[in-house]
Design an enzyme around this catalytic site. Structure first.
Site, mmCIF file in Angstrom:
data_model
loop_
_atom_site.group_PDB
_atom_site.id
_atom_site.type_symbol
_atom_site.label_atom_id
_atom_site.label_comp_id
_atom_site.label_asym_id
_atom_site.label_seq_id
_atom_site.Cartn_x
_atom_site.Cartn_y
_atom_site.Cartn_z
ATOM 1 N N TRP A 21 1.003 -1.310 0.087
ATOM 2 C CA TRP A 21 -0.035 0.053 -0.003
ATOM 3 C C TRP A 21 0.855 1.495 0.138
ATOM 4 O O TRP A 21 1.630 1.093 0.793
ATOM 5 C CB TRP A 21 -0.784 0.166 1.384
ATOM 6 N N MET A 22 0.393 2.144 -0.787
ATOM 7 C CA MET A 22 1.000 3.564 -0.584
ATOM 8 C C MET A 22 0.132 4.471 -0.999
ATOM 9 O O MET A 22 -1.040 4.388 -1.725
ATOM 10 C CB MET A 22 1.870 3.745 -1.875
ATOM 11 N N ASN A 23 -0.013 5.771 0.104
ATOM 12 C CA ASN A 23 -0.816 7.071 -0.183
ATOM 13 C C ASN A 23 0.141 8.215 -0.347
ATOM 14 O O ASN A 23 0.988 7.997 -1.027
ATOM 15 C CB ASN A 23 -2.022 6.968 0.490
ATOM 16 N N ASP A 24 -0.333 9.096 0.515
ATOM 17 C CA ASP A 24 0.288 10.681 0.324
ATOM 18 C C ASP A 24 1.908 10.484 -0.388
ATOM 19 O O ASP A 24 2.549 9.807 0.506
ATOM 20 C CB ASP A 24 0.236 11.403 1.274
ATOM 21 N N TRP A 48 -4.202 -0.108 3.830
ATOM 22 C CA TRP A 48 -3.775 1.028 4.778
ATOM 23 C C TRP A 48 -3.507 0.667 6.226
ATOM 24 O O TRP A 48 -4.151 -0.147 6.745
ATOM 25 C CB TRP A 48 -4.824 2.377 4.799
ATOM 26 N N ARG A 137 -2.080 17.515 11.890
ATOM 27 C CA ARG A 137 -1.222 16.604 11.059
ATOM 28 C C ARG A 137 -0.623 17.315 9.965
ATOM 29 O O ARG A 137 -1.044 18.426 9.490
ATOM 30 C CB ARG A 137 -1.995 15.294 10.647
ATOM 31 N N ASP A 138 0.153 16.678 9.405
ATOM 32 C CA ASP A 138 0.673 16.980 7.785
ATOM 33 C C ASP A 138 1.524 18.070 7.589
ATOM 34 O O ASP A 138 1.358 19.166 7.017
ATOM 35 C CB ASP A 138 -0.407 17.116 6.787
ATOM 36 N N GLU A 192 -6.610 18.374 4.742
ATOM 37 C CA GLU A 192 -5.426 17.608 4.976
ATOM 38 C C GLU A 192 -4.202 18.215 3.924
ATOM 39 O O GLU A 192 -4.649 18.731 2.881
ATOM 40 C CB GLU A 192 -5.643 16.288 4.768
ATOM 41 N N TRP A 281 -9.896 8.426 -1.327
ATOM 42 C CA TRP A 281 -10.005 7.684 -0.366
ATOM 43 C C TRP A 281 -11.566 7.036 -0.318
ATOM 44 O O TRP A 281 -11.670 6.154 0.586
ATOM 45 C CB TRP A 281 -10.085 8.497 1.262
HETATM 46 C C1 FRU Z 1 -4.148 12.220 3.425
HETATM 47 C C2 FRU Z 1 -3.951 11.696 4.926
HETATM 48 C C3 FRU Z 1 -3.171 12.577 6.139
HETATM 49 C C4 FRU Z 1 -2.701 11.435 6.730
HETATM 50 C C5 FRU Z 1 -2.264 10.368 5.801
HETATM 51 C C6 FRU Z 1 -2.101 8.816 6.522
HETATM 52 O O1 FRU Z 1 -4.367 11.510 2.536
HETATM 53 O O2 FRU Z 1 -5.320 11.115 5.516
HETATM 54 O O3 FRU Z 1 -3.901 13.548 6.509
HETATM 55 O O4 FRU Z 1 -1.352 12.012 7.246
HETATM 56 O O5 FRU Z 1 -3.080 10.444 4.964
HETATM 57 O O6 FRU Z 1 -1.857 8.071 5.999
#
Ligand code: FRU
Length: 480
Positions: A21-24, A48, A137-138, A192, A281
């Site tokens: 899995w990969m996201n941001d 995730w 966050r972020d 985010e 998402w």
């Molecule tokens: C955005 C997010 C961020 C969080 C991360 C968790 O896609 O929800 O806010 O840091 O992904 O994987």
């Protein structure tokens, strides 16, 4: 919900992990001749979870080498999104990321690397910034300099409050809260992954505007089925306070799969280059794991242009795409209401030019070997471009996967479209990048066919660059 049989063809010129899995994108930084991308990653599976920072780097933004996991989750800490800066004369890499503790608290932590990002040492004083919040966050660190000197700025979100918190520091360690942006705009979403990027208006270095990038994700009951998306705001920033010209979010990408994009620190020549996650998402967890699950967009070069007295963000393709297209002689294809099929000889980009006052409506249909279809319709009468994805292969992913995105167009001047297709990743740069559309499309792994048809007979200029092979074998076969 998804069809277990389906796998997605692996993209050739986009960043995807080998597996899992990969996201941001996280920690985007150009450092010692390489573009580094860290990313939200599960080292142990294709869902995730176990959130850690994966790591890849590239010299050209086209070919990526994946490196060992950079920041691994622990029993006490999930490692959420953040950023990296190359600081000081030796360009030592400093990362800020969100630590999520077992009680759900989110706070900002710090780590440094002495080997160009391969291994990281967490700061013993972590977390560095803690408000006792569960949605803080972020952290995105940017640079700011004026007559008062240089300082680091950190942008974070209070996601549920729909606020961006701005902090300032001179040592990358002690942070002062200097302002808060928001809330405004649609409710029922969390904010985010903020970023704030200075850009010259119409290329004039004395006319700088700051562009706030925001990702918004629906929450609560009766969520918007379109899911997560990105917006931007143009404004001014004085080192403490961001003042938007209008507190109205503008859509950054009109497709369904462009999220969490942020800029690279220290991109060469002062360019602003962003990378986004090509996911949503709403259904990301339902996509087939192949065995990778998650991909980044093409890197995009940002600029600001004035349209009807307003500043609009322009997103251009990366240099490697432009260079390949510049080396190709376009073919003129006679298009009419009888469809013309172009079989694309692999993954790559197609650049089309035409005169809408002659063609009228132009329809572009992408298919391969599933029943999935991506249909792009340029309609000068309605001043819009629509992108629809449909078919059983798409419907099996999720009930909200099939979609139609509508892009408003600026009049009926000669039309330009840059279409990039790499495995399931479809990206359109419309009207020289004044609008973009990013969509995952499940067309199968066979050679894609692009079918062109117009309301009235008309020439259309077509240049095709295949990007997964050597330039010499680029071809386009006109079959009709
Ligand atoms: C955005 C997010 C961020 C969080 C991360 C968790 O896609 O929800 O806010 O840091 O992904 O994987």
């Amino acid at each position: 919900m998804h069809d277990e049989q389906q796998t997605l063809p692996r993209p050739a010129f986009h960043l995807t992990p080998e597996r899992n899995w990969m996201n941001d994108p996280n920690g985007l930084v150009f450092h010692r001749g390489r573009w580094h991308a860290f990313f939200q990653y599960n080292p142990e599976g294709s869902d995730w979870g176990n959130m850690s920072w994966g790591h890849a780097s590239s010299v050209d933004l086209q070919h990526w080498d994946e490196h060992p996991v950079a920041l691994r989750y622990t029993a006490e800490e999930q490692v959420y999104s953040g950023s990296v800066v190359a600081a000081g004369p030796d360009g030592r890499l400093t990362a800020y990321y969100t630590s999520v503790s077992t009680d759900g608290r989110q706070a900002q932590s710090r780590a440094t690397s002495d080997d160009d990002g391969l291994t990281w040492q967490r700061d013993p004083e972590n977390p560095i910034l803690d408000r006792g919040s569960h949605a803080f966050r972020d952290p995105k660190i940017i640079r700011y300099e004026d007559a008062a000197g240089f300082r680091w700025i950190m942008l974070t979100v209070e996601a549920v409050e729909r606020q961006v918190l701005v902090y300032s520091s001179t040592d990358l360690r002690t942070w002062e809260h200097v302002s808060t942006v928001g809330p405004f705009g649609p409710t029922g979403v969390v904010w985010e992954c903020p970023d704030l990027i200075p850009l010259a208006v119409d290329g004039r270095p004395d006319e700088i505007r700051w562009v706030l990038l925001l990702s918004t994700n629906p929450v609560g009951d009766a969520q918007d089925p379109d899911g997560s998306s990105m917006s931007y705001l143009v404004g001014d920033f004085d080192g403490s306070v961001f003042t938007p010209e209008r507190a109205e979010l503008q859509r950054l990408d009109h497709g369904r799969d462009f999220y969490a994009a942020v800029g690279f620190d220290r991109a060469p020549d002062g360019e602003a280059v962003i990378l986004g996650w090509m996911g949503n998402w709403r259904y990301a967890a339902d996509l087939p794991a192949s065995p990778w699950r998650g991909a980044m967009s093409l890197p995009r070069r940002l600029s600001l242009t004035t349209v009807d007295g307003e500043q609009r963000l322009v997103q251009g393709p990366p240099a490697f795409v432009k260079e390949r297209l510049a080396a190709i002689d376009p073919t003129t294809v006679a298009v009419s209401s009888d469809a013309v099929d172009l079989v694309l000889d692999g993954d790559g980009v197609v650049e089309l030019h035409w005169d809408p006052s002659i063609t009228g409506e132009l329809r572009l249909r992408l298919t391969a070997d599933t029943d999935g279809v991506a249909l792009i319709v340029h309609d000068p009468a309605a001043a819009s471009l629509s992108v629809a994805r449909s078919g059983g292969a798409m419907d099996t992913v999720h009930p909200d996967f099939a979609s139609t995105s509508i892009v408003p167009l600026a009049g009926d001047r000669p039309a330009r479209l840059l279409l990039s297709l790499d495995g399931p990743l479809l990206e359109l740069f419309v009207d020289g990048g004044l609008a973009t559309v990013s969509d995952l499309v499940l067309l199968g792994s066979g050679r894609p066919t692009l079918t062109l048809a117009s309301e009235r007979a008309s020439p259309v200029s077509v240049a095709v660059a295949v990007l997964d092979r050597a330039p010499a074998i680029d071809q386009v076969h006109a079959l009709a």
